[in-house]
Scaffold this motif. Structure first.
Motif, short mmCIF file in Angstrom:
data_model
loop_
_atom_site.label_atom_id
_atom_site.label_comp_id
_atom_site.label_asym_id
_atom_site.label_seq_id
_atom_site.Cartn_x
_atom_site.Cartn_y
_atom_site.Cartn_z
N TYR A 84 -6.05 5.73 -11.56
CA TYR A 84 -6.13 4.37 -11.08
C TYR A 84 -6.41 3.44 -12.26
O TYR A 84 -7.08 3.80 -13.22
CB TYR A 84 -7.24 4.21 -10.04
CG TYR A 84 -6.93 4.88 -8.74
CD1 TYR A 84 -6.04 4.30 -7.84
CD2 TYR A 84 -7.52 6.10 -8.39
CE1 TYR A 84 -5.73 4.91 -6.63
CE2 TYR A 84 -7.23 6.71 -7.18
CZ TYR A 84 -6.34 6.11 -6.31
OH TYR A 84 -6.03 6.72 -5.12
N SER A 103 0.85 4.14 -2.93
CA SER A 103 0.54 5.54 -2.64
C SER A 103 1.65 6.48 -3.09
O SER A 103 1.43 7.67 -3.29
CB SER A 103 0.28 5.73 -1.14
OG SER A 103 1.47 5.48 -0.40
N ARG A 124 -3.01 11.77 -11.79
CA ARG A 124 -2.83 10.39 -11.34
C ARG A 124 -4.09 9.61 -11.67
O ARG A 124 -5.20 10.07 -11.45
CB ARG A 124 -2.56 10.35 -9.84
CG ARG A 124 -2.18 8.96 -9.31
CD ARG A 124 -1.70 9.08 -7.86
NE ARG A 124 -1.16 7.83 -7.35
CZ ARG A 124 -1.81 7.00 -6.53
NH1 ARG A 124 -3.03 7.30 -6.13
NH2 ARG A 124 -1.24 5.90 -6.09
N ASP A 162 -7.90 10.21 -10.22
CA ASP A 162 -7.73 10.46 -8.79
C ASP A 162 -8.12 11.91 -8.53
O ASP A 162 -7.40 12.83 -8.93
CB ASP A 162 -6.28 10.22 -8.39
CG ASP A 162 -6.04 10.36 -6.89
OD1 ASP A 162 -6.91 10.96 -6.21
OD2 ASP A 162 -5.01 9.88 -6.40
N HIS A 167 -5.38 14.01 -6.69
CA HIS A 167 -4.07 14.20 -7.30
C HIS A 167 -4.24 14.27 -8.82
O HIS A 167 -4.14 13.26 -9.50
CB HIS A 167 -3.13 13.05 -6.93
CG HIS A 167 -2.91 12.89 -5.46
ND1 HIS A 167 -3.70 12.06 -4.68
CD2 HIS A 167 -2.01 13.46 -4.64
CE1 HIS A 167 -3.27 12.12 -3.43
NE2 HIS A 167 -2.25 12.96 -3.37
N ARG A 178 0.83 -1.21 0.00
CA ARG A 178 0.00 0.00 0.00
C ARG A 178 0.87 1.26 0.00
O ARG A 178 0.55 2.25 -0.68
CB ARG A 178 -0.93 -0.02 1.21
CG ARG A 178 -1.98 -1.13 1.15
CD ARG A 178 -2.99 -1.00 2.28
NE ARG A 178 -3.95 -2.10 2.27
CZ ARG A 178 -3.94 -3.11 3.14
NH1 ARG A 178 -3.02 -3.16 4.09
NH2 ARG A 178 -4.84 -4.07 3.05
N ALA A 179 1.95 1.22 0.74
CA ALA A 179 2.85 2.37 0.76
C ALA A 179 3.48 2.59 -0.61
O ALA A 179 3.61 3.74 -1.08
CB ALA A 179 3.94 2.16 1.81
N LEU A 213 -5.18 -3.63 -2.63
CA LEU A 213 -4.90 -2.23 -2.94
C LEU A 213 -5.47 -1.93 -4.31
O LEU A 213 -5.81 -2.84 -5.07
CB LEU A 213 -3.40 -1.94 -2.88
CG LEU A 213 -2.46 -2.79 -3.74
CD1 LEU A 213 -2.26 -2.17 -5.11
CD2 LEU A 213 -1.11 -2.96 -3.05
#
Length: 585
Positions: free
Chosen positions: A508, A167, A506, A500, A503, A163-164, A519
């Protein structure tokens, strides 16, 4: 623990890859809420296996392990086995490939992952021979049973790291300028393999998006170096074993740096992208090879991959269980088919020797120089094609993937213009009509279909973007507003469900109302196909020039913020660079 269910349920799948495993004694299920619930009810891990129909090592592991009763007994008793077609569910593939690479330092297919019932990975790998796989199954089962706290801790840590990582993926980046594009192209040119053509070392993949970007840069600036670099790569690929010298079409990649020995599967997405490149090269250069390869690659799509007006996914690497069996030759086989004189001439022409370039002394056909006698060359090819047709033929994955058909529509339109061939534009039109009729349900796009039956998997970002670009290209050629309207509907869905909102720039890869996984994938880097982010960049840029005023401004704003990723990693964002360099309409 309740007993494992006693059947394999893949026979009902719309994926040919999953159906290849329907007769396995392993009790495979598809990825469904019911499969995850069963793992929770039985309190056992999920054994997740991801692959695709044309994958050689997927076949090897299936034969060695998944068809084996000893393996099946362990897998069925202690796991819920789940099979996934990576081409049908690229979202699942992206999530667990990231985990595999993070844990092992490399990825590939077949991908083998062990998950908690809620989908958290705790051990990942790729291909395992039977003995190793049996040991692995036993070890994982024992660890799950005796060291459960460690498994939970490990899976929590891996999920958190994934997940980090997700992101932290980049979004739009700086404004695209001529200077930014110039610098990116210079970085690409510096990485050329000046000996063999192309970029990088073995294994060597066709750099379709990079070549497209170089051709467009030449068109924008008139600079000679980008076109010359693209031409060297195109010629090297077309003269080597990567290209089918008898029937046209490109294999997936070369196992060596000189483009001699391919990995033999032929993918729709590779051939669609390369058709576009070769068609553009043929338009810019009076090169007979460029025109011939463009024509033959288009014919390969129409003759070998077309079904019900659309285009199927791939031809297998194997035939009769042997990799490359259909395609390789020995000098004796050439003489047997052609006679002594013609056989010796063909061996010299195609680089077939007693030593061979492939396994068992066989050779992959190459054409390092055009023959002096064109008529003789065509007679020899005709005879060899006929002889080859009597051999075992590779299997065909008849799955219709939306994004790849979008790539084919665009390529056929542009090749039709470059070659002056109206049949190619007609084929693109037929594909678009059939695809919209089949793969759109209740106003939303689906990822894939098979035999006229649409699959359940929702379309991802690149499906919407690639199909929209194809439809917009058809609109440019035909002037028909139906294609512009259909493309606008797809792009509106993409903006509403994939962008997104926090952002700008960005994107998905899966919609906000799709199945929630560990995720939500959002990878801006290209792979074998352009990323969803780069694909939507091209579609929005084109739509901003073509759409009615009420839509054009929205598309232009979105295109502006999603096209700035080309300076830091031009190879990984080559399709973005190509989109940025696309000539204005």
């Amino acid at each position: 623990m309740s007993p494992a269910p006693g059947r394999n349920t893949l026979g009902a799948s719309t994926s040919p890859y999953l159906r290849q495993h329907a007769d396995n004694p392993v009790h495979w299920q598809q990825w469904t809420p019911a499969a995850l619930a069963e793992a929770a009810d039985r309190d056992v891990p999920i054994l997740l296996s991801i692959g695709y129909a044309a994958c050689h090592w997927c076949h090897v592991m299936a034969h060695e392990s998944f068809a084996d009763l000893e393996v099946a007994a362990l897998a069925n008793a202690h796991f819920v086995p789940v099979k996934v077609d990576r081409e049908e569910r690229p979202d699942l593939d992206a999530v667990y490939m990231n985990a595999t690479v993070a844990l092992t330092g490399q990825g590939g297919w077949p991908m083998t992952c062990f998950l908690t019932p809620d989908g958290r990975p705790f051990f990942c790998g790729t291909y395992y021979p039977k003995a190793t796989f049996l040991q692995l199954l036993s070890a994982v089962e024992e660890t799950w049973r005796t060291r459960r706290a460690e498994v939970e801790q490990t899976s929590d840590h891996i999920a958190g790291e994934l997940r980090a990582m997700a992101s932290g993926l980049p979004g739009g980046g700086p404004e695209v300028t001529a200077g930014l594009c110039d610098a990116a192209v210079e970085a690409v040119l510096a990485d050329e393999d000046t000996v063999h053509g192309g970029f990088g070392t073995a294994p060597k993949f066709p750099p379709s998006a990079l070549l497209e970007a170089l051709v467009r840069h030449h068109e924008r600036t008139g600079a000679a170096a980008p076109l010359a670099t693209a031409a060297r790569a195109c010629e090297a690929m077309a003269r080597g074993g990567l290209y089918d010298q008898l029937a046209g079409g490109f294999a997936r990649y070369s196992v060596d740096a000189a483009w001699v020995v391919p990995h033999f599967e032929k993918m729709l997405y590779d051939n669609a992208q390369l058709l576009r490149v070769y068609a553009h090269w043929s338009r810019l250069s009076p090169n007979a090879l460029a025109r011939r390869v463009s024509h033959e690659t288009a014919r390969f799509l129409l003759d070998e991959l077309r079904r019900d007006g659309m285009f199927v996914s791939s031809l297998d690497a194997d035939a009769a269980g042997q990799e490359g069996l259909t395609y390789v030759w020995s000098p004796a086989q050439l003489r047997e088919s052609l006679g002594e004189n013609e056989g010796r001439w063909a061996a010299e022409l195609f680089g077939v020797s007693d030593a061979g370039t492939f396994e068992g002394g066989a050779s992959v056909l190459q054409l390092r120089a055009d023959p002096d006698d064109a008529a003789r060359y065509e007679r020899v090819r005709t005879v060899l094609r006929a002889a080859r047709s009597t051999r075992p033929q590779p299997g065909r994955d008849d799955k219709i993937v939306t994004a790849w058909n979008g790539l084919a529509i665009t390529a056929l339109c542009e090749a039709g213009v470059a070659l002056g061939d109206a049949e190619l534009v007609d084929a693109a039109t037929g594909c678009a009509e059939a695809l919209l009729a089949l793969n759109v349900r209740d106003g939303r796009l689906r990822r894939a279909s098979l035999g006229g039956v649409v699959g359940e998997s929702a379309a991802i970002l690149d499906d919407h973007a690639a199909l929209a670009t194809g439809l917009l290209t058809l609109h440019q050629l035909t002037g028909e507003d139906r294609w512009l309207a259909a493309a606008g509907d797809l792009l509106d869905v993409a903006l509403d469900h994939f962008a997104d909102p926090e952002h700008p720039g960005r994107w998905y890869d899966v919609a906000d109302d799709a199945e929630q996984l560990l995720l939500r994938p959002a990878d801006p880097l290209d792979g074998a196909t352009p990323s969803g982010a780069s694909s939507i960049a091209e579609a929005l840029q084109l739509a901003a020039h073509l759409a009615p005023a009420e839509r054009a401004l929205r598309y232009a704003d979105a295109a502006y913020v999603c096209r700035g990723r080309v300076c830091d990693l031009p190879v990984g964002t080559a399709a973005d660079l190509a989109a940025a360099l696309r000539p204005s309409v």
